[in-house]
Design a protein around this motif. Structure first.
Motif, mmCIF file in Angstrom:
data_model
loop_
_atom_site.group_PDB
_atom_site.id
_atom_site.type_symbol
_atom_site.label_atom_id
_atom_site.label_comp_id
_atom_site.label_asym_id
_atom_site.label_seq_id
_atom_site.Cartn_x
_atom_site.Cartn_y
_atom_site.Cartn_z
ATOM 1 N N PRO A 94 6.160 10.442 6.648
ATOM 2 C CA PRO A 94 6.757 10.846 7.926
ATOM 3 C C PRO A 94 7.263 12.283 7.874
ATOM 4 C CG PRO A 94 8.232 9.394 6.703
ATOM 5 C CD PRO A 94 6.940 9.402 5.957
ATOM 6 N N ASP A 95 7.655 12.795 9.035
ATOM 7 C CA ASP A 95 8.118 14.182 9.137
ATOM 8 C C ASP A 95 9.363 14.412 8.286
ATOM 9 O OD1 ASP A 95 6.078 14.674 10.890
ATOM 10 O OD2 ASP A 95 7.304 14.352 12.691
ATOM 11 N N GLU A 96 9.456 15.634 7.756
ATOM 12 C CA GLU A 96 10.590 16.082 6.946
ATOM 13 C C GLU A 96 10.845 15.183 5.736
ATOM 14 O OE1 GLU A 96 13.991 18.006 8.653
ATOM 15 O OE2 GLU A 96 13.221 17.643 10.678
ATOM 16 N N PHE A 97 9.776 14.638 5.207
ATOM 17 C CA PHE A 97 9.901 13.844 3.987
ATOM 18 C C PHE A 97 10.211 14.784 2.826
ATOM 19 C CE2 PHE A 97 8.546 11.127 0.472
ATOM 20 C CZ PHE A 97 8.991 9.879 0.884
ATOM 21 N N PRO A 98 11.109 14.398 1.919
ATOM 22 C CA PRO A 98 11.474 15.297 0.813
ATOM 23 C C PRO A 98 10.318 15.501 -0.158
ATOM 24 C CG PRO A 98 12.401 13.123 0.454
ATOM 25 C CD PRO A 98 11.827 13.110 1.838
ATOM 26 N N ASN A 99 10.343 16.645 -0.808
ATOM 27 C CA ASN A 99 9.354 16.936 -1.857
ATOM 28 C C ASN A 99 10.025 16.881 -3.222
ATOM 29 O OD1 ASN A 99 8.208 19.031 0.567
ATOM 30 N ND2 ASN A 99 6.759 17.658 -0.422
ATOM 31 N N PHE A 100 9.213 16.577 -4.227
ATOM 32 C CA PHE A 100 9.735 16.428 -5.584
ATOM 33 C C PHE A 100 8.905 17.281 -6.534
ATOM 34 C CE2 PHE A 100 10.636 12.609 -3.181
ATOM 35 C CZ PHE A 100 11.976 12.392 -3.433
ATOM 36 N N VAL A 101 9.577 18.225 -7.181
ATOM 37 C CA VAL A 101 8.929 19.090 -8.168
ATOM 38 C C VAL A 101 9.289 18.543 -9.539
ATOM 39 C CG1 VAL A 101 8.682 21.439 -9.025
ATOM 40 C CG2 VAL A 101 9.142 21.045 -6.603
ATOM 41 N N ARG A 102 8.346 17.846 -10.145
ATOM 42 C CA ARG A 102 8.613 17.175 -11.418
ATOM 43 C C ARG A 102 7.910 17.893 -12.545
ATOM 44 N NH1 ARG A 102 10.170 12.383 -13.723
ATOM 45 N NH2 ARG A 102 10.811 11.514 -11.707
ATOM 46 N N GLU A 103 8.671 18.199 -13.605
ATOM 47 C CA GLU A 103 8.144 18.754 -14.846
ATOM 48 C C GLU A 103 8.720 17.922 -15.986
ATOM 49 O OE1 GLU A 103 5.982 21.563 -17.265
ATOM 50 O OE2 GLU A 103 5.899 20.928 -15.169
ATOM 51 N N GLY A 104 7.958 16.912 -16.418
ATOM 52 C CA GLY A 104 8.478 15.993 -17.419
ATOM 53 C C GLY A 104 9.589 15.137 -16.831
ATOM 54 N N PHE A 105 10.767 15.187 -17.454
ATOM 55 C CA PHE A 105 11.910 14.417 -16.961
ATOM 56 C C PHE A 105 12.797 15.241 -16.035
ATOM 57 C CE2 PHE A 105 10.802 12.352 -20.990
ATOM 58 C CZ PHE A 105 10.634 11.053 -20.542
ATOM 59 N N THR A 106 12.415 16.486 -15.802
ATOM 60 C CA THR A 106 13.187 17.350 -14.907
ATOM 61 C C THR A 106 12.594 17.283 -13.509
ATOM 62 O OG1 THR A 106 13.682 18.852 -16.743
ATOM 63 C CG2 THR A 106 14.007 19.693 -14.496
ATOM 64 N N VAL A 107 13.441 16.967 -12.519
ATOM 65 C CA VAL A 107 12.977 16.817 -11.144
ATOM 66 C C VAL A 107 13.853 17.647 -10.217
ATOM 67 C CG1 VAL A 107 12.443 15.219 -9.268
ATOM 68 C CG2 VAL A 107 12.198 14.473 -11.641
ATOM 69 N N LYS A 108 13.222 18.417 -9.370
ATOM 70 C CA LYS A 108 13.934 19.167 -8.340
ATOM 71 C C LYS A 108 13.554 18.598 -6.989
ATOM 72 C CE LYS A 108 14.569 23.799 -6.408
ATOM 73 N NZ LYS A 108 14.191 25.240 -6.507
ATOM 74 N N VAL A 109 14.568 18.241 -6.183
ATOM 75 C CA VAL A 109 14.333 17.679 -4.860
ATOM 76 C C VAL A 109 14.396 18.810 -3.833
ATOM 77 C CG1 VAL A 109 15.086 15.975 -3.169
ATOM 78 C CG2 VAL A 109 15.389 15.521 -5.606
ATOM 79 N N VAL A 110 13.365 18.897 -3.024
ATOM 80 C CA VAL A 110 13.281 19.942 -2.000
ATOM 81 C C VAL A 110 13.352 19.272 -0.630
ATOM 82 C CG1 VAL A 110 11.915 21.849 -1.075
ATOM 83 C CG2 VAL A 110 11.848 21.343 -3.530
ATOM 84 N N THR A 111 14.376 19.613 0.142
ATOM 85 C CA THR A 111 14.571 18.996 1.460
ATOM 86 C C THR A 111 14.856 20.067 2.510
ATOM 87 O OG1 THR A 111 16.964 18.746 1.197
ATOM 88 C CG2 THR A 111 15.575 16.965 0.353
ATOM 89 N N SER A 112 14.854 19.625 3.749
ATOM 90 C CA SER A 112 15.252 20.510 4.839
ATOM 91 C C SER A 112 16.781 20.560 4.907
ATOM 92 C CB SER A 112 14.685 20.004 6.166
ATOM 93 O OG SER A 112 15.310 18.780 6.534
ATOM 94 N N ASP A 113 17.303 21.375 5.820
ATOM 95 C CA ASP A 113 18.759 21.521 5.964
ATOM 96 C C ASP A 113 19.406 20.292 6.601
ATOM 97 O OD1 ASP A 113 18.593 24.031 4.848
ATOM 98 O OD2 ASP A 113 18.424 25.057 6.795
ATOM 99 N N ASN A 114 18.608 19.333 7.062
ATOM 100 C CA ASN A 114 19.176 18.132 7.671
ATOM 101 C C ASN A 114 19.822 17.205 6.645
ATOM 102 O OD1 ASN A 114 18.375 18.761 10.340
ATOM 103 N ND2 ASN A 114 16.311 17.987 9.951
ATOM 104 N N TYR A 115 19.464 17.372 5.399
ATOM 105 C CA TYR A 115 19.954 16.466 4.357
ATOM 106 C C TYR A 115 21.288 16.942 3.791
ATOM 107 C CZ TYR A 115 15.313 14.285 4.261
ATOM 108 O OH TYR A 115 14.160 13.624 4.585
#
Length: 241
Positions: A94-115
């Motif tokens: 769905p729209d504005e679904f969060p993105n996840f940048v995963r490198e091994g066990f390290t994860v960065k969550v990328v979201t819009s300003d609504n979160y």
């Protein structure tokens, strides 16, 4: 023509000076070459002797290396982000679904300003707030939800099951992140919860969660019911309405 193979001189009458110059030139060059070769061999022998001596003493002298060292690929956040977006598009998120940048066990969550991110690590977006009071401990919440993994694949849905979920608040029936997220919702509200692994479900063969990762839930709170305990003879249960 090799310096070692000199054809015989033709039987002509040469003067003494001309007959002596050429043999002297060739012989002189050959002697010079032999002398230089001997000097180089002596130098090489000296290096070998020094190297053998050092190795015998336990030293490892540094020798020149001409091999190329393969460089490690650096952490490429942009590439990993685009890869996650591509997979999510294939899963029709769905729209504005969060993105996840995963490198091994390290994860960065990328979201819009609504979160909004809470101190616990729970990330929320109130799509619709709803009206009325939030549920209290002991009350029953009736809600629909859709669960997603980091790639945007649907892992569960009460809409597909055809009936909403019913759970009493405060009975440890929900995973910590989900309970925290639904505790301050209001009837009619719709909220997207991004639940980190430390607030998520257990993993293993008995669950549909195969690894520790972020989970995303779209939740719609339908209603809240009061609950009372009734006892009939030796039978006791809780009734909610």
């Amino acid at each position: 023509m090799s310096l070692l193979s000199v054809p015989p001189l033709p039987s002509r009458n040469y003067s003494h000076s001309s007959a002596q110059k050429r043999p002297f030139f060739i012989s002189s060059s050959w002697n010079n070459m032999q002398k230089a070769k001997g000097e180089q061999e002596a130098k090489d022998m000296g290096r070998r002797l020094v190297l053998t001596f050092l190795v015998g003493l336990g030293f490892s002298p540094a020798l020149p290396s001409y091999g190329k060292t393969k460089k490690q690929s650096p952490y490429d956040e942009k590439r990993l982000l685009e890869q996650n977006k591509r997979v999510q598009r294939e899963n029709n998120v769905p729209d504005e679904f969060p993105n996840f940048v995963r490198e091994g066990f390290t994860v960065k969550v990328v979201t819009s300003d609504n979160y909004v991110t809470r101190d616990s690590g729970l990330v929320l977006w109130d799509i619709a707030v709803g009206e009325g009071d939030s549920p209290k401990v002991g009350q029953q919440v009736i809600f629909h939800y859709i669960g997603y993994n980091e790639s945007g694949r649907r892992i569960d849905s009460t809409y597909l099951q055809g009936s909403p979920a019913k759970v009493r608040v405060g009975t440890n029936a929900l995973i910590p992140g989900f309970e925290e997220g639904i505790r301050d919702m209001k009837p009619g509200g719709r909220r997207r919860m991004i639940i980190p692994p430390e607030l998520g479900p257990p993993v293993g063969p008995s669950t549909f969660f195969s690894s520790k990762q972020f989970e995303v839930f779209d939740v719609e709170l339908l209603s809240i019911q009061d609950c009372t305990r009734r006892t009939i003879g030796f039978y006791s249960d809780v009734v909610c309405n």
